[in-house]
Enzyme design. Structure first.
Site, PDB file in Angstrom:
ATOM      1  N   GLY A  71       0.790  -1.150  -0.109  1.00  0.00           N
ATOM      2  CA  GLY A  71      -0.026  -0.106   0.055  1.00  0.00           C
ATOM      3  C   GLY A  71       0.921   1.226   0.303  1.00  0.00           C
ATOM      4  CG  ASN A 150      -4.584   3.942   9.522  1.00  0.00           C
ATOM      5  OD1 ASN A 150      -4.963   5.019   8.966  1.00  0.00           O
ATOM      6  ND2 ASN A 150      -3.335   3.812  10.353  1.00  0.00           N
ATOM      7  CD  GLN A 178      -6.739  -0.346   7.682  1.00  0.00           C
ATOM      8  OE1 GLN A 178      -7.430  -1.235   7.825  1.00  0.00           O
ATOM      9  NE2 GLN A 178      -5.473  -0.353   7.906  1.00  0.00           N
ATOM     10  CB  SER A 198      -2.262  -2.788   1.370  1.00  0.00           C
ATOM     11  OG  SER A 198      -1.278  -3.709   1.776  1.00  0.00           O
ATOM     12  N   GLY A 199      -2.592  -5.984   0.016  1.00  0.00           N
ATOM     13  CA  GLY A 199      -3.107  -7.258   0.079  1.00  0.00           C
ATOM     14  C   GLY A 199      -3.132  -7.561   1.408  1.00  0.00           C
ATOM     15  CG  HIS A 200      -0.566  -6.507   4.866  1.00  0.00           C
ATOM     16  ND1 HIS A 200      -0.608  -6.190   6.234  1.00  0.00           N
ATOM     17  CD2 HIS A 200      -0.056  -5.295   4.192  1.00  0.00           C
ATOM     18  CE1 HIS A 200       0.156  -4.884   6.060  1.00  0.00           C
ATOM     19  NE2 HIS A 200       0.342  -4.362   5.211  1.00  0.00           N
ATOM     20  CB  THR A 236      10.816  -9.994 -12.428  1.00  0.00           C
ATOM     21  OG1 THR A 236      11.682  -9.972 -13.071  1.00  0.00           O
ATOM     22  CG2 THR A 236      10.258 -11.334 -12.752  1.00  0.00           C
ATOM     23  CB  CYS A 324       2.676   2.305  11.135  1.00  0.00           C
ATOM     24  SG  CYS A 324       2.078   1.215  10.157  1.00  0.00           S
TER      25      CYS A 324
HETATM   26  N1  PLP Z   1      -2.708   3.173   4.214  1.00  0.00           N
HETATM   27  C1  PLP Z   1      -3.188   2.930   5.262  1.00  0.00           C
HETATM   28  C2  PLP Z   1      -4.474   3.596   5.504  1.00  0.00           C
HETATM   29  C3  PLP Z   1      -2.623   1.904   6.056  1.00  0.00           C
HETATM   30  O1  PLP Z   1      -3.609   1.470   7.157  1.00  0.00           O
HETATM   31  C4  PLP Z   1      -1.467   1.309   5.713  1.00  0.00           C
HETATM   32  C5  PLP Z   1      -0.997   0.048   6.626  1.00  0.00           C
HETATM   33  O2  PLP Z   1      -1.322   0.074   7.724  1.00  0.00           O
HETATM   34  C6  PLP Z   1      -0.920   1.641   4.450  1.00  0.00           C
HETATM   35  C7  PLP Z   1      -1.306   2.722   3.872  1.00  0.00           C
HETATM   36  C8  PLP Z   1       0.287   0.764   4.218  1.00  0.00           C
HETATM   37  O3  PLP Z   1       0.228  -0.264   3.429  1.00  0.00           O
HETATM   38  P1  PLP Z   1       1.623  -1.403   3.502  1.00  0.00           P
HETATM   39  O4  PLP Z   1       1.569  -1.927   5.014  1.00  0.00           O
HETATM   40  O5  PLP Z   1       0.861  -2.422   2.414  1.00  0.00           O
HETATM   41  O6  PLP Z   1       2.302  -0.598   2.776  1.00  0.00           O
END
Ligand code: PLP
Length: 397
Positions: A71, A150, A178, A198-200, A236, A324
């Site tokens: 993301g 988030n 989110q 974002s995948g995770h 790649t 984070c």
């Molecule tokens: N944007 C938001 C609102 C998020 O909550 C996050 C991750 O917590 C990100 C961006 C960043 O995503 P990634 O961890 O895949 O870099």
């Protein structure tokens, strides 16, 4: 001990169906999709299937999806592309409560001479729309406003924002990391130009993301090199993870409303019980327009970290502020922007649920937490009446 995992806005479990789908691409199908031979070249088709699955979840065309590594890369790419393609315009508009992937990139651009406007939020974490309207001028290269926050789960009115920007011909990016997979999204009906995901956060592995770029939008790549992704993102292709995010999006699309109902019911039960059983608690953020899976609760006069450590002993995983920022004991920039009092910021816990949570898990948390809070309060130097009940001023942004 199986954890009671209530930290899904930080990262979510990989769905078993997703692991199963990606495994062959980590084992027998290890080729390079750009190769001329069949062994590698056949993977190109698989990547395109995954692209169509991601596109379908957000109502996009497959050609509008660029795979990225996360993301953060999607966010950085959107802002960088805007700066490159509208190089005559030197004003960026964003909000005070963005993820660092946008906030710190905006700061990076500010160091390069851009003027950056950070739109404030009110005490409920809702965007100050008057400030947004006032901030607009003819020098704006891009507006980047997240779809949902988030930390609080508060959803921003991106339709209204986008409609205004479209009228004025201003580029609009939203960080939907989110929201994608949690609430329905249809970019065909949303006036925006770029969207990050974002995948995770949607049960694919970490290290894969995507950027939606509406057809016809001016674009400049962030990673420059080979011709992958039609020259829009070199490197790649991460085939196993691309297959994984495709599968995760397919699952999300099939179950989105049922899952949203399930997590909202559990979240509401948890929230209601904790508020009823623990004194001096408050919900941070608007409870009307918010994600179905998130609640941010302040247990005043207790340290959030102390709560996390105590519940961790019972295998309960949550977060104080966002993951984070929790490595450093900085008070959350989101709660500060909302003017949440110091004592409440430090006792704030974010619970974020997923399809895998059960009612039995929530009942366990409801049973375990109130006595923990009570005990911690009796030990706390910040006990009621002992605290400095003031707001921390906004950081100079
Ligand atoms: N944007 C938001 C609102 C998020 O909550 C996050 C991750 O917590 C990100 C961006 C960043 O995503 P990634 O961890 O895949 O870099």
């Amino acid at each position: 001990m199986k954890p009671i995992y209530l930290d899904n806005n930080a990262t979510a479990a990989v769905a078993p169906e997703v692991t199963e789908a990606m495994l062959p691409y980590l084992q027998e199908f290890y080729g390079n999709p750009s190769s001329m031979h069949t062994f590698g070249g056949q993977l190109h088709r698989k990547v395109e299937v995954a692209r169509a699955q991601v596109a379908a979840l957000i109502g996009a065309e497959p050609g509008e999806i660029i795979f990225t590594s996360c993301g953060s890369e999607s966010d950085n790419t959107a802002l960088m592309s805007a700066a490159e393609t509208f190089s005559g315009k030197r004003h960026i508009i964003t909000t005070r409560v963005e993820h660092p992937a946008v906030l710190n990139f905006a700061k990076h651009l500010a160091r390069k001479g851009y003027r950056v406007t950070y739109i404030p939020v009110d005490s409920q974490g809702r965007l100050d729309m008057d400030s947004f309207y006032k901030s607009l001028d003819d020098n704006v290269a891009v507006v980047s406003i997240m779809h949902a926050n988030n930390e609080t789960g508060v959803i921003f009115p991106i339709e209204e924002i986008g409609a205004t920007l479209r009228e004025r011909g201003i580029l609009f990016h939203t960080d939907a990391v989110q929201t994608v997979g949690k609430i329905p999204i249809n970019v065909k009906e949303m006036p925006l130009d770029m969207l990050s995901l974002s995948g995770h956060k949607l049960h694919a592995p970490k290290g894969i993301g995507a950027l939606y770029v509406r057809k016809g939008t001016r674009f400049y790549p962030y990673l420059i090199g080979g011709h992958q992704e039609q020259g829009r993102r070199a490197g790649t292709e991460n085939v196993p993870s691309i297959i994984a995010i495709g599968k995760a999006c397919e699952l999300a699309l099939a179950n989105i409303s049922q899952e949203a109902g399930h997590v909202a019911k559990l979240r509401d039960k948890l929230e209601k019980a904790l508020l009823a059983k623990c004194e001096d608690t408050r919900i941070n953020g608007d409870t009307v327009n918010r994600l179905p899976n998130t609640t941010n609760i302040s247990f005043e006069y207790v340290e959030g970290e102390a709560i996390l450590l105590r519940i961790d002993r019972h295998g309960i995983c949550a977060s104080s502020g966002s993951a984070c920022t929790s490595g450093a004991l900085e008070p959350s920039h989101v709660l500060r922007a909302m003017g949440v009092p110091y004592t409440a910021i430090h006792g704030s816990i974010r619970f974020s649920l997923s399809r895998y949570n059960t009612e039995a898990e929530i009942d366990k948390v409801i049973e375990l937490m109130p006595p923990i809070i009570k005990e911690l309060r009796s030990l706390s130097p910040f006990g009621r009446g002992k605290s400095v009940a003031c707001s921390i001023p906004h950081s100079a942004e």
